[in-house]
Design an enzyme around this catalytic site. Structure first.
Site, short mmCIF file in Angstrom:
data_model
loop_
_atom_site.label_atom_id
_atom_site.label_comp_id
_atom_site.label_asym_id
_atom_site.label_seq_id
_atom_site.Cartn_x
_atom_site.Cartn_y
_atom_site.Cartn_z
N ALA B 37 -3.01 1.78 8.35
CA ALA B 37 -3.23 1.63 6.90
C ALA B 37 -2.32 0.50 6.39
CB ALA B 37 -2.97 2.95 6.15
N LEU B 38 -2.44 -0.62 7.05
CA LEU B 38 -1.46 -1.70 6.89
C LEU B 38 -1.58 -2.39 5.54
CD1 LEU B 38 -1.62 -3.23 10.47
CD2 LEU B 38 -0.16 -1.40 9.60
N HIS B 42 3.90 -4.21 5.94
CA HIS B 42 3.80 -4.24 7.41
C HIS B 42 3.68 -5.68 7.92
CE1 HIS B 42 2.02 -0.12 6.58
NE2 HIS B 42 2.90 0.18 7.50
N GLU B 153 12.89 -1.33 6.01
CA GLU B 153 13.94 -0.64 5.25
C GLU B 153 13.34 0.32 4.22
OE1 GLU B 153 16.57 -3.48 3.55
OE2 GLU B 153 17.62 -3.82 5.46
N SER B 190 3.44 0.92 0.11
CA SER B 190 3.35 2.11 0.97
C SER B 190 1.89 2.46 1.16
CB SER B 190 4.06 3.30 0.31
OG SER B 190 3.72 4.51 0.97
#
Lengths: 285, 285
Positions: B37-38, B42, B153, B190
């Protein structure tokens, strides 16, 4: 002419530098992890390792995390100079002897646990033992980067735990089991045999005799529960004290054998005290 | 001309064969583990990975063992074709997309656990989550054998858990953390943002705003407990529901800050629900 002294690596960096040099030269490497106090059983593993790789590293590390609070960590025999001489004579190329702080630096907080195969037998008798073993062996294998690692069948459950974790974590190493070295009277060679008094040493071969008799009875069709009970009785008759277990288990997963398991490869394993010394042994059925 | 389709490895053997071929040609490799689910976050990790190695492998594996029984494993977004196209556009060389049975074959029974850094925050809110993460990341790193691995991070506690286990188990890989990608309004990118309704998406930037304000207040000398309470209040005022935590912690070990820790590098971390969607974010203090 005496053998040249065996090189010793005390840090991960030194170990990796030597193994990398071998690999750069096109050579393969095998590792033989030990806790030292070496005997002919260990040396047979070194010779077996030589058959699987061009170079052999033996590690000597008495791992504190696999000893229970009331076990023999402090008095476990240590003799690095003697170990190094024996390793050199068996064709070992490098001794890796890290300190406790090199293995477990400040802040260390990771544990490898294996369910199933590590739970019965020594897993039940020695809580935390196999987590200590699985963690230190994972570290040693990853520190060394050897192509092959050799472990003795004497610690049969340990060997199966290691096979399982190497497969499960995808550690890129091939695990080879080496047969148990035995004295002429059949007693499995063990660093802990040094604890035995003369009288205890004379009684100790009752352990392999009981297992061999049990395996023969099983092959002849006797019931597992009867055979286990007979073996325990024979150990007690020979002067053994507490018997932690004598059990017949599946040879790979160490699961209890079901009623239809007559054709499953099986192993009979035992742990029992002679005086203050805990002896273990096992045989194929 | 369209990009050539991205090669896909589905087995450990295929992954290792490709990485071995690169290494034999003198090339280094970096790995970017993902759950697919990039998004641009990513892809920035893939581009960062390219700066550290000649070749980049991205893995896409929605790891069941890091989801709790009431979490979103089943509905977690999956779109392999879309992911592959994005990875190719970012300069990735190989997609590693193993099946669940390739990762966890019959009999799998090993777990990697990390105490300390994995225990507070998401470790407390999501029991078992970090054991699942530590185990699957250990496997992915050992399957791939990359020289470098890049983690975002955004999942800051996960990054610290991974740094710890790699150091503790001596996994021969260098861990690189990549900065959190953000939308123009500050929301951390996200895969779970896709769950948000339009109204929730509009409210979501209150999370990074609260953390940025908290970090500024801390730098100005405000008390940790006051700042945490203010951030929680501002989230609730913005429409967030349950707040799992907003906490200031030591940047490396995620320990609570003692009274003399004004000079310790610190991080403020938060997890809170907006409707049914759990968002996390963090910032340096």
């Amino acid at each position: 002419m005496p053998d040249a002294p065996l090189p010793v690596a005390r840090s991960v960096a030194d170990l990796r530098a030597q193994v990398a040099a071998w690999k750069a030269a096109g050579e393969t490497a095998a590792m033989v992890p030990t806790m030292g106090a070496l005997h002919d059983g260990h040396l047979s593993l070194v010779r077996l390792a030589r058959q699987h790789a061009d170079r052999v590293v033996a590690s000597v590390f008495v791992n504190p995390t696999q000893f229970g609070p009331n076990e023999d960590f402090d008095r476990y025999p240590r003799n690095e100079a003697g170990d190094a001489a024996l390793l050199a004579s068996a064709g070992c190329d490098l001794l890796y002897a890290p300190t406790v702080s090199e293995m477990y630096p400040q802040g260390f907080s990771t544990t490898v646990t294996v369910t199933g195969v590590s739970e019965p037998l020594d897993g039940a008798a020695r809580p935390g033992h196999f987590a200590g073993v699985a963690t230190v062996v994972s570290k040693l294998l990853l520190q060394c980067g050897a192509d092959v690692a050799v472990f003795g069948e004497k610690d049969y459950q340990q060997l199966q735990v290691i096979r399982r974790l190497v497969r499960d974590l995808d550690i890129p190493v091939r695990i080879v089991g080496g047969p148990t070295g035995r004295a002429e009277d059949g007693l499995a060679l063990s660093s802990r045999n040094a604890y035995l008094t003369d009288a205890e040493r004379a009684a100790a071969p009752a352990l392999p005799q009981a297992l061999r008799a049990a395996a023969e009875r099983l092959r002849a069709g006797a019931r597992v529960a009867d055979v286990e009970a007979e073996a325990i009785a024979s150990l007690q008759a020979a002067g053994f004290g507490k018997v932690d277990y004598v059990e017949v288990r599946g040879a790979e997963d160490l699961a209890r054998l079901g009623p239809d398991s007559a054709t499953t490869p099986a192993r009979i394993l035992a742990a029992a005290f002679l005086g203050k010394t805990r002896l273990i042994d096992n045989m194929p059925v």
